[in-house]
Design a protein around this motif. Structure first.
Motif, mmCIF file in Angstrom:
data_model
loop_
_atom_site.group_PDB
_atom_site.id
_atom_site.type_symbol
_atom_site.label_atom_id
_atom_site.label_comp_id
_atom_site.label_asym_id
_atom_site.label_seq_id
_atom_site.Cartn_x
_atom_site.Cartn_y
_atom_site.Cartn_z
ATOM 1 N N ASN A 183 0.736 5.538 0.446
ATOM 2 C CA ASN A 183 -0.056 6.702 0.855
ATOM 3 C C ASN A 183 0.751 7.973 0.591
ATOM 4 O O ASN A 183 1.707 7.950 -0.177
ATOM 5 C CB ASN A 183 -0.497 6.573 2.312
ATOM 6 C CG ASN A 183 0.679 6.421 3.253
ATOM 7 O OD1 ASN A 183 1.752 6.963 3.027
ATOM 8 N ND2 ASN A 183 0.483 5.672 4.322
ATOM 9 N N ALA A 184 0.400 9.071 1.230
ATOM 10 C CA ALA A 184 1.055 10.351 0.966
ATOM 11 C C ALA A 184 2.495 10.414 1.483
ATOM 12 O O ALA A 184 3.287 11.223 1.017
ATOM 13 C CB ALA A 184 0.237 11.488 1.565
ATOM 14 N N THR A 185 2.838 9.561 2.426
ATOM 15 C CA THR A 185 4.201 9.524 2.962
ATOM 16 C C THR A 185 5.083 8.688 2.040
ATOM 17 O O THR A 185 4.747 7.545 1.720
ATOM 18 C CB THR A 185 4.211 8.909 4.374
ATOM 19 O OG1 THR A 185 3.322 9.662 5.202
ATOM 20 C CG2 THR A 185 5.599 8.912 4.961
ATOM 21 N N ASP A 244 -7.014 5.010 -3.367
ATOM 22 C CA ASP A 244 -5.933 4.189 -2.820
ATOM 23 C C ASP A 244 -5.041 3.658 -3.933
ATOM 24 O O ASP A 244 -5.529 3.293 -5.004
ATOM 25 C CB ASP A 244 -6.504 3.006 -2.039
ATOM 26 C CG ASP A 244 -7.391 3.447 -0.887
ATOM 27 O OD1 ASP A 244 -7.054 4.468 -0.246
ATOM 28 O OD2 ASP A 244 -8.411 2.784 -0.634
ATOM 29 N N LYS A 274 7.556 6.128 0.593
ATOM 30 C CA LYS A 274 7.955 4.809 1.090
ATOM 31 C C LYS A 274 9.099 4.287 0.223
ATOM 32 O O LYS A 274 9.008 4.296 -1.004
ATOM 33 C CB LYS A 274 6.766 3.851 1.016
ATOM 34 C CG LYS A 274 7.091 2.435 1.467
ATOM 35 C CD LYS A 274 5.886 1.531 1.386
ATOM 36 C CE LYS A 274 5.089 1.701 2.656
ATOM 37 N NZ LYS A 274 4.046 0.682 2.808
ATOM 38 N N PRO A 334 0.835 -1.205 0.000
ATOM 39 C CA PRO A 334 0.000 0.000 0.000
ATOM 40 C C PRO A 334 0.870 1.255 0.000
ATOM 41 O O PRO A 334 1.899 1.300 0.685
ATOM 42 C CB PRO A 334 -0.820 -0.097 1.277
ATOM 43 C CG PRO A 334 -0.417 -1.351 1.964
ATOM 44 C CD PRO A 334 0.715 -1.973 1.226
ATOM 45 N N PRO A 373 -6.069 9.884 -7.563
ATOM 46 C CA PRO A 373 -4.843 9.371 -6.946
ATOM 47 C C PRO A 373 -3.741 9.337 -8.004
ATOM 48 O O PRO A 373 -4.020 9.129 -9.177
ATOM 49 C CB PRO A 373 -5.220 7.970 -6.470
ATOM 50 C CG PRO A 373 -6.493 7.636 -7.127
ATOM 51 C CD PRO A 373 -7.143 8.900 -7.552
ATOM 52 N N ASP A 421 -3.759 10.932 -1.790
ATOM 53 C CA ASP A 421 -4.286 9.700 -1.188
ATOM 54 C C ASP A 421 -5.718 9.839 -0.673
ATOM 55 O O ASP A 421 -6.387 8.833 -0.453
ATOM 56 C CB ASP A 421 -3.358 9.164 -0.109
ATOM 57 C CG ASP A 421 -3.243 10.053 1.111
ATOM 58 O OD1 ASP A 421 -3.588 11.251 1.025
ATOM 59 O OD2 ASP A 421 -2.794 9.549 2.154
ATOM 60 N N LEU A 422 -6.220 11.053 -0.501
ATOM 61 C CA LEU A 422 -7.625 11.221 -0.102
ATOM 62 C C LEU A 422 -8.572 11.006 -1.292
ATOM 63 O O LEU A 422 -9.774 10.855 -1.101
ATOM 64 C CB LEU A 422 -7.856 12.605 0.499
ATOM 65 C CG LEU A 422 -7.079 12.891 1.785
ATOM 66 C CD1 LEU A 422 -7.343 14.318 2.257
ATOM 67 C CD2 LEU A 422 -7.425 11.891 2.867
ATOM 68 N N SER A 453 5.033 7.418 -3.499
ATOM 69 C CA SER A 453 4.008 8.053 -2.674
ATOM 70 C C SER A 453 2.780 8.333 -3.522
ATOM 71 O O SER A 453 2.831 8.280 -4.754
ATOM 72 C CB SER A 453 4.524 9.344 -2.033
ATOM 73 O OG SER A 453 4.822 10.312 -3.012
ATOM 74 N N ASN A 454 1.676 8.607 -2.843
ATOM 75 C CA ASN A 454 0.416 8.990 -3.479
ATOM 76 C C ASN A 454 0.022 10.351 -2.907
ATOM 77 O O ASN A 454 -0.675 10.422 -1.899
ATOM 78 C CB ASN A 454 -0.664 7.943 -3.197
ATOM 79 C CG ASN A 454 -2.033 8.341 -3.724
ATOM 80 O OD1 ASN A 454 -2.181 9.333 -4.432
ATOM 81 N ND2 ASN A 454 -3.045 7.568 -3.367
ATOM 82 N N THR A 461 -1.973 0.711 -4.572
ATOM 83 C CA THR A 461 -1.253 -0.452 -4.082
ATOM 84 C C THR A 461 -0.285 -0.910 -5.160
ATOM 85 O O THR A 461 -0.691 -1.117 -6.313
ATOM 86 C CB THR A 461 -2.222 -1.605 -3.760
ATOM 87 O OG1 THR A 461 -3.189 -1.141 -2.813
ATOM 88 C CG2 THR A 461 -1.483 -2.796 -3.186
#
Length: 145
Positions: free
Chosen positions: A25-27, A128, A29, A23, A66, A124-125, A120-121, A130
């Motif tokens: 998200n905005a952070t 989603d 990775k 997954p 997204p 993300d709001l 990152s996304n 993946t």
């Protein structure tokens, strides 16, 4: 001027479609990482990055969707990036995409360097993301022959 391949490196999570579930998200990775040795001052590094991903729970309301942001970092500094938005017409549907991009770094300093890929996304709001695969990067260092 002719160039010779002097170093080949790679980092692979999977070569398979649906080989991983990561997954995003905005952070940012860390998804891939490797070290590379650059033996000469005159050089170029060719990087090829491929990331397969899915977008789900997408809001079909424009303007934001997204989006997958990939950043290549050399020794802690962003040196290349790519961004791809998802495109969906159905909130319940799943969109599968593969983002691939090519980067060239020139005259990287002599020595050992760390190359990392972050995902990152930023939206993300809006849905989603993946990572599913393939997820890989290859690096080739070339020097004058």
């Amino acid at each position: 001027m002719a160039h010779t391949l002097v170093e080949f490196v790679r980092s692979i999570q999977t070569n398979l479609d649906n080989g991983v579930i990561v997954p995003i998200n905005a952070t940012s990775k860390l998804i891939l990482e490797f070290g590379v040795n650059v033996p000469t001052a005159t050089n170029f590094i060719e990087l090829i990055t491929t990331v397969g991903w899915q977008a789900t729970n997408v809001f079909v309301t424009p303007p934001e969707q997204p989006k997958l942001l990939l950043q290549i970092v050399l020794d802690g500094v962003v040196v290349s990036s790519a961004e791809q938005k998802s495109i969906s017409t159905d909130e319940d549907g799943m969109l599968e995409m593969t983002t691939a991009f090519h980067s060239i770094l020139t005259n990287v300093s002599v020595g050992f360097h760390v190359i990392q890929v972050f995902a990152s996304n930023p939206e993300d709001l809006q849905g989603d993301i993946t990572l599913t695969g393939p997820v890989s990067i290859t690096g080739k260092v070339y020097a004058p022959a």
